[in-house]
Design an enzyme around this catalytic site. Structure first.
Site: not given
Ligand code: PBG
Ligand code: ZN
Length: 327
Positions: A196, A249
């Site tokens: 991520k 992601k």
């Molecule tokens: C929470 C999380 C996020 C997303 C999914 N889980 C946001 C982040 O990490 O700031 C992003 C999903 C999206 O942008 O559609 N940690």
């Molecule tokens: Zn988070």
């Protein structure tokens, strides 16, 4: 023009039936996972301003959405909770009676044949908007994974089918696996947000989930978008710790990572087409600059072609409907 030595690759493109016969990548409704945002209250359905067609919804409406997904042939939803009250330690996140825990119970009671996946992170639950316990300007790792594990356990107890940790703390997969196993949930799979990235493509999500950090950023735990080998180390570690499905992601700008991950590990691989990817398409379509349905199909097909076995996408319902229409 005799005896020219070249291949006529166009032969297989001259008509749509032949093109169908040689198509290598096929999207299927069963590829999709639909994200949903749950809020307290009843009869609430509030559109997210930066994500047209995406809503914050109370549990009664979430249950309706879930039934619609089943009717459309979408196999799974991914739940995000927005609690009534946030605090320093994100209490609602591991409260038996928290927003997600109640939502899962309600869905499980009323909807059959749907896989309910719960996102595990603290940023929607903490007053400072960070993904864990904060001391000074540091997000504490080991203190946080203890709470994430507690949270995962309450999700499983509520009836979640798959747990998806999205926090990017070190050791969270091992901690969650251990607490689930110790409590009789050894059969619950983990879908880990393994690679991520710290991405500006999450911008609109922070409106949807109200979890923007009040200070600083997420770069001390999410990955640097310049890195690819590091993704391999993250994925490898999560597999060792017990991840059943690994995730990359965002998706569209990270197709090289999806490709590498699928080929190097051969694991069930998920890709998250995130909020910013969705909003860019929606915005351009509204301006009449892009054709929404075509871009939607092209972007999702590209993600699958890169190697994703499943795609988390805000377009899930739209694509499913579109595929139905095309038949
Ligand atoms: C929470 C999380 C996020 C997303 C999914 N889980 C946001 C982040 O990490 O700031 C992003 C999903 C999206 O942008 O559609 N940690
Ligand atoms: Zn988070």
């Amino acid at each position: 023009m005799e005896n020219l030595n070249f291949r006529r690759l166009r032969r297989l493109r001259y008509n749509p039936i032949i093109r169908d016969m040689v198509r290598e990548t096929h999207l299927s409704k069963s590829d999709f996972i639909y994200p949903l945002f749950v809020v307290n209250g009843t009869n609430i359905k509030k559109e997210v301003s930066s994500m047209p067609g995406v809503y914050q919804q109370s549990i009664d409406n979430i249950v309706k959405e879930c039934k619609e997904c089943v009717e459309l042939g979408i196999p799974a939803v991914l739940l995000f909770g927005i609690p009534e009250k946030k605090d320093e330690v994100g209490s609602d996140c591991y409260d038996d009676n928290g927003i997600i825990q109640r939502a899962v119970r309600a869905i499980k009671k009323e909807v059959k044949n749907l896989v309910v996946i719960t996102d595990v992170c603290m940023c929607e639950y903490t007053s400072h908007g960070h993904c864990g316990i904060v001391k000074g300007d540091e997000i504490l790792n080991d203190e946080t994974i203890e709470l994430l594990a507690k949270s995962a356990l309450t999700h499983a107890q509520a009836g979640a089918d798959i747990i998806a940790p999205s926090d990017m703390m070190d050791g969270r997969v091992a901690a969650i696996r251990a607490i689930l196993d110790a409590n009789g949930f050894e059969k619950i799979p983990l879908m880990s947000y393994s690679a991520k990235y710290a991405s500006s493509y999450y911008g609109p999500f922070r409106d949807a989930a109200e979890g923007a950090p009040k200070f600083g950023d997420r770069k001390s735990h999410q990955m640097d978008f310049a890195n690819s080998d590091e993704a391999i180390r993250e994925i490898e570690e999560d597999i060792i710790e017990g991840a059943d499905i690994v995730m990359v992601k965002p998706a569209g700008a990270y197709l090289d990572i999806i490709y590498r991950v699928k080929h190097e590990f051969g694991m069930p691989t998920a890709a998250y087409q995130v909020s910013g990817e969705y909003s860019m398409i929606k915005a351009a379509a509204r301006l009449g600059w892009l054709e929404e349905e075509k871009i939607m199909l092209e972007s999702l097909t590209a993600i699958k072609r890169a190697g994703a076995d499943m795609i988390i996408t805000y377009f899930a319902k739209d694509v499913a409907r579109w595929m139905e229409k095309e038949k």
